[in-house]
Design an enzyme around this catalytic site. Structure first.
Site, PDB file in Angstrom:
ATOM      1  N   GLU A  20       0.981  -1.185  -0.032  1.00 33.29           N
ATOM      2  CA  GLU A  20      -0.120   0.023   0.139  1.00 33.29           C
ATOM      3  C   GLU A  20       0.796   1.253   0.090  1.00 33.29           C
ATOM      4  OE1 GLU A  20      -3.221   0.251  -1.127  1.00 33.29           O
ATOM      5  OE2 GLU A  20      -3.610  -1.378   0.173  1.00 33.29           O
ATOM      6  N   HIS A  21       0.692   2.346  -0.819  1.00 32.92           N
ATOM      7  CA  HIS A  21       1.020   3.466  -1.033  1.00 32.92           C
ATOM      8  C   HIS A  21       2.508   3.374  -1.525  1.00 32.92           C
ATOM      9  CE1 HIS A  21      -1.895   6.628   0.424  1.00 32.92           C
ATOM     10  NE2 HIS A  21      -2.158   5.643   1.059  1.00 32.92           N
ATOM     11  N   GLY A 108     -16.438   5.234  -2.701  1.00 29.78           N
ATOM     12  CA  GLY A 108     -15.558   5.831  -1.552  1.00 29.78           C
ATOM     13  C   GLY A 108     -15.365   4.741  -0.458  1.00 29.78           C
ATOM     14  N   ASP A 158      -4.228   0.763  -9.604  1.00 30.38           N
ATOM     15  CA  ASP A 158      -5.800   0.518  -9.520  1.00 30.38           C
ATOM     16  C   ASP A 158      -6.021   0.707 -10.772  1.00 30.38           C
ATOM     17  OD1 ASP A 158      -5.421   1.271  -6.634  1.00 30.38           O
ATOM     18  OD2 ASP A 158      -6.619   3.130  -6.902  1.00 30.38           O
TER      19      ASP A 158
END
Length: 373
Positions: A20-21, A108, A158
């Site tokens: 992640e990130h 979201g 993504d």
């Protein structure tokens, strides 16, 4: 529906098992496309306009193909306009059409509804124009739409997962080179559980772009001392040698990147060896780093991950996506799924007041195209 439109074109939402990130830092990540999708039903209309409608909205929006750059501030339709514009700028023909959007990816949620919308829009436009499109090119154009139109300075994970995912496969994606290896997602007697914390969030309004700027700053500083192309090139040993060149909190951000890259490598080994307990431990460590070093979780995601980690049949749980809201992914013994969900729901609600939502998803193909008539 099928008798009104020419094609049904879908692109997937995605989960990210770990990594992640770090996609925008050139790291390798481990995502997979899921059965929650955005589907575009499309037909030619013989005009110079794209007419948009939605299954979830009463709105109707018309985009003039010659004026796509003017729609950035639309409340609805800006993602489609940006996607069409980036595809057009890449040298592709945009044809007038009617496009009906049906999205089952919760907005979201951190499951990349925006990527699914962008990728499916471009794939639908390419299909109507009669193109044999390249999925990676679509992913790259969709990423540009996210950055230049939506204002989220994202990496490629993504959009790549949304476009290029394969059924029952995780994707070991090198975000620096775009080399992708498909790995069988064999979880034995375990199941991945996706849980939404239900706290509203927006990556544009959150600190996502701030984190991206911090990592860019760290890269510029470290390049004065080390020959690297991206932060993911830094080994743990090199970080130990040069970390003091970075002030806090940037040093903690880089610590996360370095350690998360290593966790991805260890997770791939664990997955291949069937060592699911090790994989679960790595998920827990990833969440801890995202909370303490990268600071992108918040009270709700921390409470949700902690509730999952406390259940005896949960091997590991972590936040997933941009953060500040959205979902966790948990590795849970299949025999205890119902009890796990009940336990997490009650514990999380007692802690935060929010009612968690669980999604049953399958690992799916990315872009799919079906001719309807």
């Amino acid at each position: 529906m099928n008798d009104k439109y020419d094609f049904k074109v879908s692109a997937a939402g995605r989960i990210n098992l770990i990594g992640e990130h770090i996609d925008y830092c050139g790291g390798s990540v481990l995502p997979a496309a899921i059965s929650l999708k955005n589907t575009a039903y499309v037909r030619l209309n013989g005009t110079n306009c794209i007419n948009l409608s939605w299954s979830t909205l009463p709105d109707r929006v018309t985009l003039e193909i010659d004026k796509l750059e003017s729609y950035k501030n639309l409340k609805y339709g800006n993602y489609q306009a940006g996607s069409a514009l980036m595809w057009q700028r890449a040298g592709h023909k945009i044809v007038g059409c009617d496009m009906f959007m049906d999205c089952t990816v919760p907005f979201g949620s951190g499951l990349s509804s925006s990527a699914a919308i962008e990728v499916s829009t471009i794939a639908a436009l390419a299909t109507l124009a009669g193109e044999n499109f390249d999925k990676v090119e679509i992913a790259l154009a969709a990423q540009k739409a996210e950055i230049e139109f939506a204002g989220v300075n994202c990496g490629i994970m993504d959009q790549y997962a949304s476009a290029c995912g394969k059924k029952d496969r995780a994707m070991l994606l090198d975000c620096n080179t775009l080399h992708c290896e498909y790995l069988p997602l064999n979880l034995g007697d375990c199941t991945l559980v996706i849980t939404n914390c239900k706290k509203p969030h927006s990556l544009v309004e959150s600190k996502y772009n701030e984190r991206r700027a911090e990592t860019d700053e760290a890269l510029a500083i470290l390049r004065k001392y080390i020959s690297i192309n991206c932060l993911a090139d830094i080994t743990p040993q090199k970080f130990s040698e040069y970390s003091l060149m970075l002030d806090m909190p940037i040093r903690r951000r880089v610590r996360h990147v370095v350690d998360e890259c290593e966790r991805v490598r260890q997770s791939v080994k664990a997955l291949r060896a069937g060592k699911l307990e090790m994989l679960g431990l790595l998920l827990n460590k990833s969440h801890e780093s995202l909370s303490k070093n990268y600071e992108v979780t918040g009270r709700e995601l921390d409470a949700l991950a902690f509730a999952a980690q406390c259940h005896p049949l949960c091997l590991g749980s972590r936040m997933m996506g941009g953060g500040f809201g959205g979902c966790t992914v948990s590795l849970v013994k299949t025999s205890g799924l119902d009890d796990f969900k009940h336990y997490v729901y009650e514990k999380y609600e007692n802690e935060t007041g929010y009612k968690a939502e669980f999604y049953d998803v399958a690992i799916s193909d990315g872009i799919t195209v079906e001719k309807l008539r």
